[in-house]
Design a protein around this motif. Structure first.
Motif, mmCIF file in Angstrom:
data_model
loop_
_atom_site.group_PDB
_atom_site.id
_atom_site.type_symbol
_atom_site.label_atom_id
_atom_site.label_comp_id
_atom_site.label_asym_id
_atom_site.label_seq_id
_atom_site.Cartn_x
_atom_site.Cartn_y
_atom_site.Cartn_z
ATOM 1 N N VAL A 78 0.848 -1.196 0.000
ATOM 2 C CA VAL A 78 0.000 0.000 0.000
ATOM 3 C C VAL A 78 0.881 1.242 0.000
ATOM 4 C CG1 VAL A 78 -0.195 0.093 2.530
ATOM 5 C CG2 VAL A 78 -1.945 1.166 1.114
ATOM 6 N N ASN A 79 0.446 2.266 -0.728
ATOM 7 C CA ASN A 79 1.124 3.549 -0.646
ATOM 8 C C ASN A 79 0.097 4.670 -0.739
ATOM 9 O OD1 ASN A 79 0.700 3.087 -3.472
ATOM 10 N ND2 ASN A 79 2.305 4.568 -3.960
ATOM 11 N N PHE A 80 0.537 5.859 -0.406
ATOM 12 C CA PHE A 80 -0.323 7.042 -0.419
ATOM 13 C C PHE A 80 0.297 8.076 -1.348
ATOM 14 C CE2 PHE A 80 -1.674 4.856 3.274
ATOM 15 C CZ PHE A 80 -2.958 5.279 3.590
ATOM 16 N N LEU A 81 -0.469 8.490 -2.374
ATOM 17 C CA LEU A 81 0.011 9.476 -3.333
ATOM 18 C C LEU A 81 -0.887 10.706 -3.344
ATOM 19 C CD1 LEU A 81 0.986 7.262 -6.416
ATOM 20 C CD2 LEU A 81 2.506 8.247 -4.686
ATOM 21 N N ASP A 82 -0.354 11.796 -3.869
ATOM 22 C CA ASP A 82 -1.104 13.039 -3.929
ATOM 23 C C ASP A 82 -2.366 12.873 -4.777
ATOM 24 O OD1 ASP A 82 -0.975 16.144 -3.525
ATOM 25 O OD2 ASP A 82 -1.432 15.844 -5.644
ATOM 26 N N GLY A 83 -3.514 13.233 -4.214
ATOM 27 C CA GLY A 83 -4.775 13.082 -4.920
ATOM 28 C C GLY A 83 -4.846 13.912 -6.186
ATOM 29 N N GLY A 84 -4.247 15.094 -6.158
ATOM 30 C CA GLY A 84 -4.249 15.937 -7.348
ATOM 31 C C GLY A 84 -3.505 15.290 -8.498
ATOM 32 N N ASN A 136 -6.751 12.180 2.708
ATOM 33 C CA ASN A 136 -6.398 12.535 4.078
ATOM 34 C C ASN A 136 -6.063 14.023 4.177
ATOM 35 O OD1 ASN A 136 -3.749 12.847 3.116
ATOM 36 N ND2 ASN A 136 -3.065 10.868 3.904
ATOM 37 N N ASP A 137 -5.589 14.448 5.347
ATOM 38 C CA ASP A 137 -5.335 15.880 5.563
ATOM 39 C C ASP A 137 -4.100 16.384 4.818
ATOM 40 O OD1 ASP A 137 -3.418 14.617 7.080
ATOM 41 O OD2 ASP A 137 -4.013 15.508 8.995
ATOM 42 N N LYS A 138 -3.348 15.466 4.221
ATOM 43 C CA LYS A 138 -2.206 15.858 3.388
ATOM 44 C C LYS A 138 -2.574 15.835 1.899
ATOM 45 C CE LYS A 138 1.216 14.009 6.644
ATOM 46 N NZ LYS A 138 2.331 13.038 6.816
ATOM 47 N N ASN A 139 -3.850 15.677 1.618
ATOM 48 C CA ASN A 139 -4.357 15.601 0.244
ATOM 49 C C ASN A 139 -3.908 14.323 -0.477
ATOM 50 O OD1 ASN A 139 -6.082 17.031 -1.633
ATOM 51 N ND2 ASN A 139 -4.290 17.269 -2.949
ATOM 52 N N GLN A 140 -3.547 13.304 0.300
ATOM 53 C CA GLN A 140 -3.125 12.036 -0.269
ATOM 54 C C GLN A 140 -4.292 11.058 -0.306
ATOM 55 O OE1 GLN A 140 -0.150 11.272 2.730
ATOM 56 N NE2 GLN A 140 1.518 11.729 1.301
ATOM 57 N N ILE A 141 -4.236 10.122 -1.265
ATOM 58 C CA ILE A 141 -5.231 9.062 -1.322
ATOM 59 C C ILE A 141 -4.540 7.713 -1.151
ATOM 60 C CG2 ILE A 141 -6.758 10.421 -2.794
ATOM 61 C CD1 ILE A 141 -5.954 8.625 -5.151
ATOM 62 N N GLU A 142 -5.257 6.791 -0.525
ATOM 63 C CA GLU A 142 -4.725 5.455 -0.285
ATOM 64 C C GLU A 142 -4.851 4.610 -1.552
ATOM 65 O OE1 GLU A 142 -5.750 1.462 2.359
ATOM 66 O OE2 GLU A 142 -6.612 3.405 2.960
ATOM 67 N N ASN A 163 8.895 9.183 -0.131
ATOM 68 C CA ASN A 163 8.345 9.966 -1.238
ATOM 69 C C ASN A 163 7.135 9.309 -1.878
ATOM 70 O OD1 ASN A 163 10.342 11.845 -0.811
ATOM 71 N ND2 ASN A 163 11.590 11.254 -2.572
ATOM 72 N N PHE A 164 7.129 7.985 -1.927
ATOM 73 C CA PHE A 164 6.021 7.254 -2.539
ATOM 74 C C PHE A 164 4.941 6.893 -1.520
ATOM 75 C CE2 PHE A 164 9.510 5.590 -5.530
ATOM 76 C CZ PHE A 164 9.355 6.672 -6.381
ATOM 77 N N GLY A 165 5.136 7.306 -0.277
ATOM 78 C CA GLY A 165 4.128 7.066 0.754
ATOM 79 C C GLY A 165 3.880 5.599 1.030
ATOM 80 N N VAL A 166 4.931 4.778 0.963
ATOM 81 C CA VAL A 166 4.771 3.328 1.132
ATOM 82 C C VAL A 166 4.713 2.981 2.624
ATOM 83 C CG1 VAL A 166 5.755 1.049 0.682
ATOM 84 C CG2 VAL A 166 5.960 2.874 -1.028
ATOM 85 N N LEU A 167 3.605 2.409 3.055
ATOM 86 C CA LEU A 167 3.449 1.986 4.440
ATOM 87 C C LEU A 167 3.526 0.474 4.592
ATOM 88 C CD1 LEU A 167 0.654 4.277 5.921
ATOM 89 C CD2 LEU A 167 3.120 4.618 5.840
#
Length: 284
Positions: A18-24, A42-48, A81-85
């Motif tokens: 799973v990672n989180f990237l900018d929704g825009g 989320n509050d950082k404008n990222q999407i799962e 950078n890629f929001g990998v959790l």
């Protein structure tokens, strides 16, 4: 693990990370006021986003659609950078089904960006080796050529460690290839120049895997393309073509990246008539 039977085909979603990237970035020029109604942020404008390969079992053969995020392939900076959790746990997913990586007959690679192709290889000493040692790896010849000869933009996502250890396993194709009766890979371009989709038809049952032309249910609108797309106009035209085709068949659409739905079935007008939700849990 969620599973779905479509005609002769059984689909099972594995845990690929799973990672989180900018929704825009994921919705391109679409205003947030519109896309945020379709897909949470989320509050950082990222999407799962998931990176979950689909185990496709047809006529006694086992195929994987894409390979997941892999393990031990990303630096700390890349992970951040890629929001990998979460990285892949494909071995464990397959073990729960009584399978091993050596049991996979073919990899159906829609394209070879790192988030789809990192799972093809794994660290081995000071080098890398193939994960799916017995699999034929299918991808378009356009994608395979760019993977090995990336340009100034694509060099950031086409990595040598993802192709050099498996080049003897790769079977490139030009326009489309039949993998099994009713199962085809089709070159579309759009997201990448060599991007492919997967179409399966068995009597009245159909599924279409649009890959990154429609990475989530939030991208159903035919005009919504990613900022990551190399050829967004091509993406729009190909999405229109295959959404019209799928709607006429009341086809299932399957997802690799969607964190909320594994698959959705639409009627002739594009209205949802069935779904497979993903079981969700919180990340720490």
């Amino acid at each position: 693990m969620e599973a779905l039977q479509i005609g002769r085909a059984k689909l099972t979603w594995l845990n690929g990370g799973v990672n989180f990237l900018d929704g825009g970035a994921m919705f391109g020029v679409v205003p947030k006021a519109l896309w945020s109604k379709k897909y949470p942020n989320n509050d950082k404008n990222q999407i799962e986003l998931r990176t979950d390969p689909i185990l496709l079992q047809v006529d006694g053969k086992s195929y994987l659609i894409d390979s997941g995020m892999g393990n031990g392939k990303l630096s700390e900076k890349q992970m951040r950078n890629f929001g990998v959790l979460e990285e892949s746990s494909i071995d464990q997913s397959l073990a729960e089904l009584g399978l091993k990586t050596r049991d996979i007959d073919a990899m159906l690679m829609t394209h070879l960006h790192f988030d789809h192709a990192c799972g093809l290889t794994k660290p081995s000493g000071n080098s890398y080796e193939s994960v799916f040692e017995n699999a034929t790896i299918y991808t378009s010849d356009v994608e395979w050529n760019e993977m090995r000869n990336p340009n100034i933009r694509s060099i950031n996502t086409y990595w040598k460690e993802n192709w050099q250890p498996i080049e003897d396993q790769v079977t490139p194709f030009e326009h489309e290839i039949q993998i099994a009766d009713g199962l085809k890979m089709i070159h579309t371009g759009g997201h990448s120049d060599g991007h492919c989709i997967i179409v399966f038809e068995d009597g009245d049952e159909t599924f279409i895997h649009m890959a990154d032309i429609m990475p989530t249910h939030g991208h159903q609108n035919k005009l919504w393309a990613l900022a990551y797309d190399d050829y967004p106009v091509t993406s729009v035209h190909q999405k229109e073509k295959w959404m019209n085709f799928g709607y006429s068949k009341q086809a299932w659409y399957t997802f690799y990246h969607d964190a909320y739905y594994r698959a959705i079935k639409f009627d002739h007008e594009g209205k949802k008539i069935d779904e497979v939700e993903r079981e969700r849990y919180d990340y720490k």
